[in-house]
Design a protein around this motif. Structure first.
Motif, PDB file in Angstrom:
ATOM      1  N   THR A 160       0.742  -1.366   0.163  1.00 30.77           N
ATOM      2  CA  THR A 160       0.050  -0.249   0.118  1.00 30.77           C
ATOM      3  C   THR A 160       0.639   1.112   0.061  1.00 30.77           C
ATOM      4  OG1 THR A 160      -0.232   0.112   2.533  1.00 30.77           O
ATOM      5  CG2 THR A 160      -1.883  -0.991   1.754  1.00 30.77           C
ATOM      6  N   ASP A 161       0.210   2.332  -0.758  1.00 32.06           N
ATOM      7  CA  ASP A 161       0.682   3.925   0.312  1.00 32.06           C
ATOM      8  C   ASP A 161       1.496   4.356   1.449  1.00 32.06           C
ATOM      9  OD1 ASP A 161       0.214   4.114  -2.708  1.00 32.06           O
ATOM     10  OD2 ASP A 161      -1.211   5.812  -2.029  1.00 32.06           O
ATOM     11  N   ALA A 162       1.031   3.193   2.193  1.00 31.92           N
ATOM     12  CA  ALA A 162       1.373   3.636   3.481  1.00 31.92           C
ATOM     13  C   ALA A 162       2.618   2.625   3.613  1.00 31.92           C
ATOM     14  CB  ALA A 162      -0.071   3.262   4.132  1.00 31.92           C
ATOM     15  N   GLN A 163       2.653   1.394   3.110  1.00 30.45           N
ATOM     16  CA  GLN A 163       3.582   0.449   3.296  1.00 30.45           C
ATOM     17  C   GLN A 163       5.475   1.375   2.215  1.00 30.45           C
ATOM     18  OE1 GLN A 163       0.934  -2.669   2.733  1.00 30.45           O
ATOM     19  NE2 GLN A 163       2.891  -3.421   3.677  1.00 30.45           N
TER      20      GLN A 163
ATOM     21  N   THR B 262      11.600   1.299  -0.898  1.00 33.39           N
ATOM     22  CA  THR B 262      11.390   0.832   0.792  1.00 33.39           C
ATOM     23  C   THR B 262      10.106   0.675   1.352  1.00 33.39           C
ATOM     24  OG1 THR B 262      13.898   2.133   1.158  1.00 33.39           O
ATOM     25  CG2 THR B 262      12.135   1.999   2.794  1.00 33.39           C
ATOM     26  N   ILE B 263      10.408  -0.567   2.022  1.00 32.41           N
ATOM     27  CA  ILE B 263       9.014  -1.395   1.923  1.00 32.41           C
ATOM     28  C   ILE B 263       9.007  -1.018   3.723  1.00 32.41           C
ATOM     29  CG2 ILE B 263       6.921  -2.668   2.078  1.00 32.41           C
ATOM     30  CD1 ILE B 263       8.293  -3.446  -0.976  1.00 32.41           C
ATOM     31  N   GLN B 264       7.922  -0.847   4.586  1.00 31.04           N
ATOM     32  CA  GLN B 264       7.570  -0.667   5.517  1.00 31.04           C
ATOM     33  C   GLN B 264       6.753  -1.960   5.905  1.00 31.04           C
ATOM     34  OE1 GLN B 264       8.389   1.374   8.525  1.00 31.04           O
ATOM     35  NE2 GLN B 264       7.930  -0.057   9.945  1.00 31.04           N
ATOM     36  N   ALA B 265       7.263  -3.398   6.608  1.00 30.90           N
ATOM     37  CA  ALA B 265       6.161  -4.820   6.519  1.00 30.90           C
ATOM     38  C   ALA B 265       5.769  -4.494   7.371  1.00 30.90           C
ATOM     39  CB  ALA B 265       8.239  -5.517   6.967  1.00 30.90           C
TER      40      ALA B 265
END
Length: 304
Positions: free
Chosen positions: A11-14, A98-101
């Motif tokens: 998602t955008d947030a991730q 960069t992806i927030q898991a």
């Protein structure tokens, strides 16, 4: 070992870092008049639209009437996460995501990447590096002699797989494609967990379905209409008989979803790695310990 990487939706947030610009056209503006063929983007939706009519003013793309604005696809910056093997995300220099898991991530795959190399790092939110893997993306299997080695440019791998990266929820996966020179591209970025199915066996079938068509006129002249194609792979797998029920339930959850099916993340995969959905699953319970499973995968289509 036959495995499947089950990708999560990003998602955008991730997606906390994305340096690929959404530069496919101007942002739609309610006060601008568009004509047939004009393209705009809706950056809030990360999509590209093309006007299907002249004198197109005030009608918002993605609205109630799709006949006015045709959806072309994702924008350059988000084509890597659209679950399609369409045009790749592209950027001069290097690409960085960069992806927030939010769930456990144990593997990253780059489908259709074009660059010298790629790096995957697992980081804490503060920036501390927990692990790092670097892969060369060049594929020299077609360079069969010394002449070819000096006259033909090496190709890049169809798929680069980074296993055992172990990114816990709350940490981040940093993906860098390219070394800063030339243009970096990638068709699809997959992050997620890995399911081990069983032991890969010889006898796999690999091929292609081509959707192109011959058009014959009244005089017998034949023209070829080029259309998309897809990879097709059928895996023979030896599985523990005790795991048959579990595997059937697990794979049933992937029905009508795309995932990455593969034998190996390194070395020659003999063309068996395929990103797509499974069409059929059959199992012969051959004995009390080992049974025979067959899994047929229909790849996502490649645009002509």
């Amino acid at each position: 070992m036959a495995k499947v990487l089950v990708p999560v939706d990003v998602t955008d947030a991730q997606l906390v870092v994305n340096n690929v610009p959404e530069d496919d056209g101007p942002e739609w503006d309610a006060g601008t008049t568009f004509n047939i063929g004009d393209r705009v983007i809706k950056s809030a939706l990360h999509k590209v639209y093309e006007s299907a009519i002249d004198a197109n003013t005030g009608t918002e793309p993605g609205g109630a009437d799709p006949a006015i604005w045709l959806e072309v696809g994702a924008t350059n910056g988000f084509r890597s996460f659209d679950r399609r093997l369409s045009a790749p995300s592209s950027k001069a220099g290097s690409i960085q995501f960069t992806i927030q898991a939010q769930t456990l991530i144990r593997a990253v795959a780059l489908v259709g990447a074009s660059a010298v190399s790629a790096t995957v790092r697992v980081k804490k939110p503060a920036g501390d590096v927990l692990s790092e893997q670097v892969k060369t993306l060049a594929d020299g299997s077609h360079l069969i002699d010394a002449i070819a080695m000096v006259t033909i440019k090496p190709k890049t791998r169809d798929v680069a797989i980074f296993e055992n990266i172990i990114c816990q929820p709350g940490n981040r996966v940093e993906i860098t494609i390219g070394d800063g020179t030339g243009t970096a591209e990638v068709s699809e970025v997959l992050v997620g967990d890995v399911i081990q199915i069983g032991t890969a066996l010889f006898g796999a079938e690999v091929g292609i379905d081509d959707f192109s068509e011959d058009i014959t006129d009244q005089f017998g002249n034949v023209d070829i209409v080029e259309r998309a194609y897809r990879d097709v792979t059928e895996f023979p797998i030896a599985v523990n008989t005790a795991d048959v029920g579990y595997l059937r339930r697990t794979l049933a959850q992937l029905r009508a979803k795309r995932a990455l099916y593969y034998y190996t993340a390194d070395g020659n995969d003999y063309g068996t790695t395929v990103y797509g959905r499974y069409e059929g699953l059959s199992t012969v319970i051959a004995g009390p310990k080992i049974s025979d499973m067959s899994l047929k995968i229909l790849g996502a289509t490649y645009d002509p």
